[in-house]
Design a protein around this motif. Structure first.
Motif, short mmCIF file in Angstrom:
data_model
loop_
_atom_site.label_atom_id
_atom_site.label_comp_id
_atom_site.label_asym_id
_atom_site.label_seq_id
_atom_site.Cartn_x
_atom_site.Cartn_y
_atom_site.Cartn_z
N ILE A 1 4.31 -12.10 5.55
CA ILE A 1 3.55 -10.94 4.60
C ILE A 1 2.16 -10.61 5.31
CG2 ILE A 1 2.74 -9.97 2.60
CD1 ILE A 1 5.11 -11.54 1.11
N GLY A 2 1.47 -11.99 5.66
CA GLY A 2 0.10 -11.78 6.14
C GLY A 2 0.16 -11.17 7.55
N ARG A 3 0.92 -11.53 8.36
CA ARG A 3 1.21 -10.86 9.63
C ARG A 3 1.23 -9.48 9.76
NH1 ARG A 3 5.44 -15.55 12.19
NH2 ARG A 3 3.87 -17.02 12.71
N MET A 4 2.11 -8.75 8.63
CA MET A 4 2.22 -7.29 8.40
C MET A 4 0.86 -6.94 8.20
SD MET A 4 5.96 -7.23 6.62
CE MET A 4 5.99 -5.27 6.74
N ALA A 5 0.27 -7.38 7.32
CA ALA A 5 -1.37 -6.98 6.67
C ALA A 5 -1.98 -6.78 7.76
CB ALA A 5 -1.64 -7.96 5.61
N GLU A 6 -2.09 -7.87 8.71
CA GLU A 6 -2.82 -7.88 9.86
C GLU A 6 -2.57 -6.61 10.89
OE1 GLU A 6 -2.16 -11.42 11.99
OE2 GLU A 6 -3.29 -12.74 10.77
N CYS B 1 6.85 2.24 -8.71
CA CYS B 1 8.08 1.84 -8.37
C CYS B 1 8.35 2.10 -6.96
CB CYS B 1 8.85 3.02 -9.22
SG CYS B 1 9.42 2.70 -10.68
N GLU B 2 7.38 2.79 -6.35
CA GLU B 2 7.54 2.99 -4.93
C GLU B 2 7.06 1.81 -4.17
OE1 GLU B 2 4.88 6.49 -4.09
OE2 GLU B 2 6.54 8.00 -4.71
N ARG B 3 6.08 0.81 -4.70
CA ARG B 3 5.37 -0.10 -3.85
C ARG B 3 5.91 -1.58 -4.27
NH1 ARG B 3 0.23 -0.54 -4.22
NH2 ARG B 3 -0.05 0.57 -6.25
N CYS B 4 6.62 -1.50 -5.31
CA CYS B 4 6.72 -3.20 -5.60
C CYS B 4 7.73 -3.77 -5.06
CB CYS B 4 6.96 -3.27 -7.33
SG CYS B 4 8.44 -2.36 -7.76
N LEU B 5 7.62 -5.15 -5.05
CA LEU B 5 8.78 -6.13 -4.15
C LEU B 5 8.39 -7.50 -4.94
CD1 LEU B 5 10.96 -5.95 -1.89
CD2 LEU B 5 9.05 -7.26 -0.53
N SER B 6 9.62 -7.71 -5.43
CA SER B 6 9.72 -9.41 -5.85
C SER B 6 10.01 -10.20 -5.10
CB SER B 6 10.75 -9.21 -7.20
OG SER B 6 10.13 -8.40 -8.25
N LEU B 7 9.56 -11.32 -4.86
CA LEU B 7 9.68 -12.52 -4.14
C LEU B 7 10.56 -13.83 -4.57
CD1 LEU B 7 6.08 -12.66 -2.58
CD2 LEU B 7 7.70 -11.43 -1.74
N PRO B 8 11.01 -14.49 -3.86
CA PRO B 8 11.85 -15.60 -4.52
C PRO B 8 10.92 -16.39 -5.31
CG PRO B 8 12.30 -15.53 -2.19
CD PRO B 8 11.02 -14.48 -2.33
N MET B 9 11.45 -16.59 -6.40
CA MET B 9 10.59 -17.05 -7.71
C MET B 9 11.48 -18.39 -8.18
SD MET B 9 8.36 -18.32 -9.53
CE MET B 9 6.81 -17.71 -9.16
N HIS C 1 0.87 -1.18 -0.22
CA HIS C 1 0.03 0.18 0.23
C HIS C 1 0.64 1.31 -0.08
CE1 HIS C 1 -3.80 -1.95 1.54
NE2 HIS C 1 -3.50 -2.60 0.61
N SER C 2 1.97 1.10 0.39
CA SER C 2 3.02 2.36 0.32
C SER C 2 4.49 2.01 0.32
CB SER C 2 2.58 3.09 1.81
OG SER C 2 3.16 2.23 2.79
N ALA C 3 5.33 2.94 0.15
CA ALA C 3 6.68 2.75 0.18
C ALA C 3 7.32 2.33 1.52
CB ALA C 3 7.61 3.86 -0.32
N GLU C 4 6.54 2.66 2.72
CA GLU C 4 7.01 2.41 3.77
C GLU C 4 6.74 1.10 4.08
OE1 GLU C 4 6.69 6.74 3.35
OE2 GLU C 4 5.23 5.13 3.06
N GLU C 5 5.62 0.38 3.89
CA GLU C 5 5.31 -0.92 4.00
C GLU C 5 6.23 -1.87 3.34
OE1 GLU C 5 0.84 -2.00 4.76
OE2 GLU C 5 1.41 -3.14 2.52
N ARG C 6 6.50 -1.44 1.99
CA ARG C 6 7.30 -2.19 1.19
C ARG C 6 8.60 -2.49 1.78
NH1 ARG C 6 9.74 -0.88 -3.94
NH2 ARG C 6 10.48 1.23 -3.06
N GLU C 7 9.39 -1.31 2.24
CA GLU C 7 10.36 -1.49 2.92
C GLU C 7 10.59 -2.39 4.28
OE1 GLU C 7 13.10 -0.36 1.07
OE2 GLU C 7 11.77 0.33 -0.26
N GLN C 8 9.20 -2.07 4.71
CA GLN C 8 9.41 -2.81 6.26
C GLN C 8 9.14 -4.41 5.84
OE1 GLN C 8 5.62 -2.20 8.28
NE2 GLN C 8 6.17 -3.25 10.27
N ALA C 9 8.38 -4.47 4.67
CA ALA C 9 8.27 -6.11 4.50
C ALA C 9 9.67 -6.75 3.92
CB ALA C 9 7.18 -6.29 3.28
N ALA C 10 10.60 -5.87 3.35
CA ALA C 10 11.73 -6.34 2.92
C ALA C 10 12.75 -6.39 4.18
CB ALA C 10 12.43 -5.21 2.10
#
Length: 377
Positions: free
Chosen positions: A369-374, A345-353, A295-304
């Motif tokens: 990722i689900g816990r962060m969304a909660e 560009c602000e919100r995308c993140l690529s996962l292992p594939m 949803h945001s750049a901050e959420e992307r960086e936190q998830a990474a």
């Protein structure tokens, strides 16, 4: 956990790959030779086109295509704003002007609607001559070539399919690298079909273009390498890489199918938590990457950060839109909106594939990722 597990792939096929490499070493057949010709035949047959010309890398492949079409000063080349740098880099290398076009928010591929607006804008507001559409098969899914072809025909433009990430993708059974007037791919190790160094290939049904491409690849050669009839490049795939690719193409479709299963598992668990990639009806992705949007750049960086703390690698493709790259600061400015690209560009993140991700790995990733969304809720 590996982002793209080339180590596992090699261990599974070590005996055959080692034997193929050893055969080249035994014959000291390092440049050119029968394995290059065999690879070109097999790649052309796989894609379903008349000609495949291998070269040193995917960037050279794009530049060689533009050189073949005599693209140059005063010409406009339309490039998606959300792509790897080389898709646009090759345009000024032939003295043409890149015009960056916004993308579709759900597929990340070039938007046909934005493309047509860009063409009209160039025709009405500049002295540039629209010549080429670079359509990138981003993250493995082919671009919308049905609509892109209609636009290209309407405005008399050529289509250059950049399938660096798309080799193995399909539209209604027709394979990537067969949609452009000329198509290119990359064999960089992390690509869907990768070698153990740099490598690339160019595909076309056009006999004259194929002849020119073969000449440009080897210093503009004529009847032989010491008969130089045009200014070309030194861009050849070495024979060891061709031997590796000939082995890897044997299990390529199986690996692509496994990646498809991994992507389905990701989507099943993440589609109500983050924005997941959409595969259009009739499309089949090669799944070079699995890219989600927060949803945001901050959420992307936190998830990474949290994923990294748990031993899970991620990547951001791409942090900066093409139109604000410093290398393009001296290019003619085109006043086109690329707001979707800026947002992605602000919100995308690529996962292992990769084909060797197991269910336990996927569960670990989606649980974090689900816990962060909660917490967001």
């Amino acid at each position: 956990m590996e982002f793209r597990d080339l180590k596992r792939q090699y261990q599974l096929h070590k005996q055959d790959i080692d034997a193929a490499i050893q055969n080249i070493l035994n014959h000291a057949d390092f440049i050119g030779g029968s394995k290059i010709k065999q690879l070109e035949r097999e790649l052309a047959a796989y894609v379903g086109v008349k000609h495949c010309i291998t070269c040193a890398n995917g960037t050279d492949a794009l530049q060689l295509a533009l050189m073949t079409w005599k693209i140059g000063k005063g010409d406009a080349v339309f490039v998606p704003d959300f792509t790897f740098f080389s898709s646009g880099e090759v345009v000024p290398l032939v003295n043409a002007t890149p015009v960056f076009v916004d993308i579709e928010e759900d597929t990340y591929n070039i938007s046909p609607e934005s493309l047509e607006r860009a063409i009209v804008y160039v025709l009405e507001n500049t002295d540039l001559n629209p010549k080429v559409i670079v359509a990138v098969d981003l993250f493995g899914q082919p671009a919308d070539f049905i609509q892109i072809r209609k636009i290209a025909d309407k405005y008399h433009l050529l289509i250059l399919e950049d399938a660096a990430q798309g080799f193995g993708g399909r539209i209604s059974g027709k394979k990537a690298c067969s949609f452009g007037d000329i198509a290119t791919t990359s064999f960089f190790p992390a690509k869907p079909l990768g070698c153990y160094g740099d490598g690339g290939a160019i595909f076309t049904d056009h006999d004259e273009w194929a002849e020119l491409l073969r000449s440009y690849c080897v210093h503009g050669k004529g009847t032989d390498k010491y008969d130089n009839v045009r200014i070309g490049m030194n861009s050849r795939l070495d024979t060891i890489q061709s031997a590796i690719l000939l082995e890897k193409i044997k299990f390529f479709d199986e690996e692509t199918a496994s990646c498809h299963a991994v992507a389905e598992e990701y989507t099943k668990h993440l589609q109500n938590i983050v924005d997941v990639p959409v595969i259009k009806e009739g499309m089949y992705s090669a799944w070079a990457q699995y890219t989600i949007c927060f949803h945001s750049a901050e959420e992307r960086e936190q998830a990474a950060r949290v994923l990294k703390e748990n031993g899970i690698p991620t990547a951001v493709y791409y942090r900066k839109p093409m139109h604000i790259q410093g290398a393009f600061r001296d290019c003619k400015t085109i006043g086109l909106d690329c707001g979707i690209t800026e947002k992605i560009c602000e919100r995308c993140l690529s996962l292992p594939m990769h084909p060797y991700l197991n269910r336990k790995d996927i569960e670990k990733i989606v649980t974090i990722i689900g816990r962060m969304a909660e917490r967001r809720l």
